[in-house]
Scaffold this motif. Structure first.
Motif, PDB file in Angstrom:
ATOM      1  N   VAL A  45      -4.683   7.404  10.392  1.00 20.21           N
ATOM      2  CA  VAL A  45      -4.891   6.156   9.658  1.00 20.21           C
ATOM      3  C   VAL A  45      -6.362   5.758   9.682  1.00 20.21           C
ATOM      4  CG1 VAL A  45      -4.379   3.683   9.635  1.00 20.21           C
ATOM      5  CG2 VAL A  45      -2.537   5.338   9.961  1.00 20.21           C
ATOM      6  N   GLU A  46      -7.027   5.977  10.815  1.00 19.70           N
ATOM      7  CA  GLU A  46      -8.468   5.714  10.880  1.00 19.70           C
ATOM      8  C   GLU A  46      -9.210   6.581   9.876  1.00 19.70           C
ATOM      9  OE1 GLU A  46      -9.332   6.506  14.947  1.00 19.70           O
ATOM     10  OE2 GLU A  46      -8.640   4.541  15.664  1.00 19.70           O
TER      11      GLU A  46
ATOM     12  N   ALA B 122     -11.327   5.926   2.398  1.00 19.60           N
ATOM     13  CA  ALA B 122     -11.244   4.896   1.357  1.00 19.60           C
ATOM     14  C   ALA B 122     -12.606   4.261   1.124  1.00 19.60           C
ATOM     15  CB  ALA B 122     -10.218   3.832   1.760  1.00 19.60           C
TER      16      ALA B 122
ATOM     17  N   SER C  49       0.796  -1.233   0.000  1.00 18.98           N
ATOM     18  CA  SER C  49       0.000   0.000   0.000  1.00 18.98           C
ATOM     19  C   SER C  49       0.824   1.277   0.000  1.00 18.98           C
ATOM     20  CB  SER C  49      -0.920   0.009   1.229  1.00 18.98           C
ATOM     21  OG  SER C  49      -0.147   0.022   2.419  1.00 18.98           O
TER      22      SER C  49
ATOM     23  N   GLY D 287      -1.290  -3.826   5.419  1.00 21.80           N
ATOM     24  CA  GLY D 287      -1.719  -2.776   4.509  1.00 21.80           C
ATOM     25  C   GLY D 287      -1.611  -3.211   3.067  1.00 21.80           C
TER      26      GLY D 287
ATOM     27  N   THR E 224      -8.782  -2.049  -0.257  1.00 18.47           N
ATOM     28  CA  THR E 224      -7.662  -1.291   0.298  1.00 18.47           C
ATOM     29  C   THR E 224      -7.758  -1.246   1.816  1.00 18.47           C
ATOM     30  OG1 THR E 224      -7.401   0.110  -1.665  1.00 18.47           O
ATOM     31  CG2 THR E 224      -6.570   0.987   0.409  1.00 18.47           C
ATOM     32  N   LEU E 225      -6.624  -1.418   2.473  1.00 21.96           N
ATOM     33  CA  LEU E 225      -6.519  -1.252   3.913  1.00 21.96           C
ATOM     34  C   LEU E 225      -5.237  -0.484   4.204  1.00 21.96           C
ATOM     35  CD1 LEU E 225      -7.594  -1.889   6.771  1.00 21.96           C
ATOM     36  CD2 LEU E 225      -6.113  -3.916   6.747  1.00 21.96           C
ATOM     37  N   PHE E 226      -5.362   0.614   4.925  1.00 21.44           N
ATOM     38  CA  PHE E 226      -4.200   1.429   5.259  1.00 21.44           C
ATOM     39  C   PHE E 226      -3.727   1.124   6.672  1.00 21.44           C
ATOM     40  CE2 PHE E 226      -6.369   4.278   2.102  1.00 21.44           C
ATOM     41  CZ  PHE E 226      -5.383   4.197   1.126  1.00 21.44           C
TER      42      PHE E 226
ATOM     43  N   SER F 132      -1.069   4.762  -0.037  1.00 21.27           N
ATOM     44  CA  SER F 132      -1.036   5.436   1.264  1.00 21.27           C
ATOM     45  C   SER F 132      -0.585   6.884   1.117  1.00 21.27           C
ATOM     46  CB  SER F 132      -0.116   4.695   2.226  1.00 21.27           C
ATOM     47  OG  SER F 132      -0.607   3.412   2.512  1.00 21.27           O
TER      48      SER F 132
ATOM     49  N   ASN G  31      -8.758   5.178   6.297  1.00 20.62           N
ATOM     50  CA  ASN G  31      -9.607   4.023   5.985  1.00 20.62           C
ATOM     51  C   ASN G  31     -11.074   4.406   5.834  1.00 20.62           C
ATOM     52  OD1 ASN G  31      -7.786   1.716   5.848  1.00 20.62           O
ATOM     53  ND2 ASN G  31      -7.336   2.157   7.990  1.00 20.62           N
ATOM     54  N   ARG G  32     -11.539   5.381   6.610  1.00 17.81           N
ATOM     55  CA  ARG G  32     -12.923   5.851   6.429  1.00 17.81           C
ATOM     56  C   ARG G  32     -13.084   6.507   5.065  1.00 17.81           C
ATOM     57  NH1 ARG G  32     -12.419   7.800  11.787  1.00 17.81           N
ATOM     58  NH2 ARG G  32     -12.268   9.954  11.027  1.00 17.81           N
TER      59      ARG G  32
ATOM     60  N   SER H  30      -3.451  -2.535  -1.269  1.00 15.07           N
ATOM     61  CA  SER H  30      -4.373  -1.861  -2.184  1.00 15.07           C
ATOM     62  C   SER H  30      -4.328  -2.603  -3.510  1.00 15.07           C
ATOM     63  CB  SER H  30      -4.004  -0.383  -2.353  1.00 15.07           C
ATOM     64  OG  SER H  30      -5.007   0.312  -3.084  1.00 15.07           O
TER      65      SER H  30
END
Length: 383
Positions: free
Chosen positions: A141-142, A148, A57, A169, A156-158, A61, A145-146, A171
């Motif tokens: 980071v929260e 995204a 990612s 992480g 995708t996860l950051f 990111s 992800n919101r 994508s």
């Protein structure tokens, strides 16, 4: 769902001046693990390979970090000339990735940090900006992800503002395209950061990794990175003029073996798109494309179409073979709000769907009287 076939007028010269051409264009052969080409104006993916495969990612990111900083600038939570004091956490990040060489206790403006993030790809710049916007890395980071989820990035996860090399992480090229479109659409006022070729900080000159900015005058961004996990990655945006206005392509190439390779393959992909597709205007803003039946409404029909001029990219020579199919969410029952989605208009060439366009109500339809609703209820029983 009910299908209704629509016909639409196409400019005669487009048909006349385009020879026959197969809609199933052979995709370019690129030396890269995964890639994607998108027409930004029509929001169409023209070609791709392994675009839904997960990758590290890092690129996504840093682009999301830029997106969120642009949002903070827009909302007045930070300013470009605001000085940021470099914390020990930032100065000693030590990811082994690129950095803009921030020193503990030193200062850098938000503008300089954005250049360090976008031009240099600095991990330390990403973390410094994250803390400036949200106060700490975890909160930022929260937020990543919101955002995204809101943008529609489905895979995708950051884990960090500067990316992650592990399973925490990830994508995909498809999701990176969604994010890149969001950046271009929502924050065009900050596009100059992506076209900056070089800048200096603390006497250190840093050059943009997107070498296409020097090679092709049509290229005006976006972002280049390289890491052991992603190899060499390049997101490139290019624009050219046409008789209908600006054409813009977005290419994403990941997993190239070198800086030179990602540059060459990205240029090959962009040129392939411009050379093999024509952009046409299908419908003008508020042009009526159908008037389907409405139940229990103040009117028995609703005008549907598009609330913006609608463009589409088609393979050269395929314009005369286009058909459109409206797939509706029948039965349409009032109330129907103006601008609400009514269905999807599928554009078909040689039995292949090349685009799916959301169709909306162009007018407000309120509910009918009690007797009118009762009568339509009875009619629906026998439909």
């Amino acid at each position: 769902m009910k299908k209704s076939f629509l016909s639409f007028f196409v400019l005669f010269f487009l048909v006349l001046h385009n020879p026959a051409h197969s809609v199933s264009l052979p995709s370019p052969n690129l030396a890269a693990r995964s890639w994607l080409l998108m027409d930004v104006v029509s929001n169409q993916v023209l070609a791709s390979k392994n675009a839904d495969d997960r990758i590290a990612s890092r690129t996504a990111s840093k682009l999301m970090t830029a997106y969120l900083v642009f949002g903070a600038l827009r909302d007045g939570r930070v300013s470009l000339d605001q000085p940021i004091v470099v914390s020990e956490q930032v100065a000693r990040l030590g990811t082994g990735g690129p950095e803009m060489f921030l020193q503990n206790g030193g200062t850098a403006t938000v503008r300089e940090l954005l250049l360090g993030l976008i031009v240099r790809g600095g991990d330390d710049a990403a973390l410094a900006l994250a803390i400036a916007v949200s106060g700490d890395e975890k909160t930022f980071v929260e937020l990543m992800n919101r955002e995204a989820v809101r943008l529609g990035m489905k895979s995708t996860l950051f884990a960090h503002p500067y990316g992650s090399s592990g399973k925490e992480g990830y994508s995909t090229p498809s999701d990176m395209a969604v994010l890149a479109l969001g950046v271009m659409r929502d924050f065009s006022d900050y596009s100059s950061f992506f076209s900056t070729k070089e800048f200096s900080y603390n006497g250190i000159r840093m050059r943009n990794g997107n070498r296409l900015l020097w090679l092709d005058g049509a290229v005006d961004g976006l972002f280049a990175t390289n890491s052991p996990e992603e190899s060499y990655t390049l997101l490139a945006s290019a624009k050219r003029d046409s008789v209908l206005g600006e054409r813009r392509m977005l290419s994403i190439v990941t997993g190239a073996v070198s800086d030179q390779a990602r540059m060459q393959e990205s240029l090959k992909l962009l040129n392939w798109g411009f050379q093999n597709f024509d952009m046409i205007r299908l419908f003008e803003k508020n042009q009526i494309v159908a008037t389907p039946e409405v139940w229990k409404g103040s009117s028995g029909k609703v005008e549907v179409g598009f609330n913006n001029d609608t463009f589409i990219s088609v393979p050269k020579g395929a314009v005369s073979r286009m058909k459109s199919v409206l797939v509706r969410n029948d039965p349409l029952i009032a109330p129907i709000d103006e601008g609400s989605r009514i269905g999807i208009l599928k554009i078909v060439v040689d039995d292949k769907v090349i685009a799916e366009l959301p169709v909306v109500a162009l007018e407000q339809i309120n509910v009918a009287s009690f007797l009118g609703r009762l009568w339509d209820t009875i009619r629906l029983w026998f439909k």
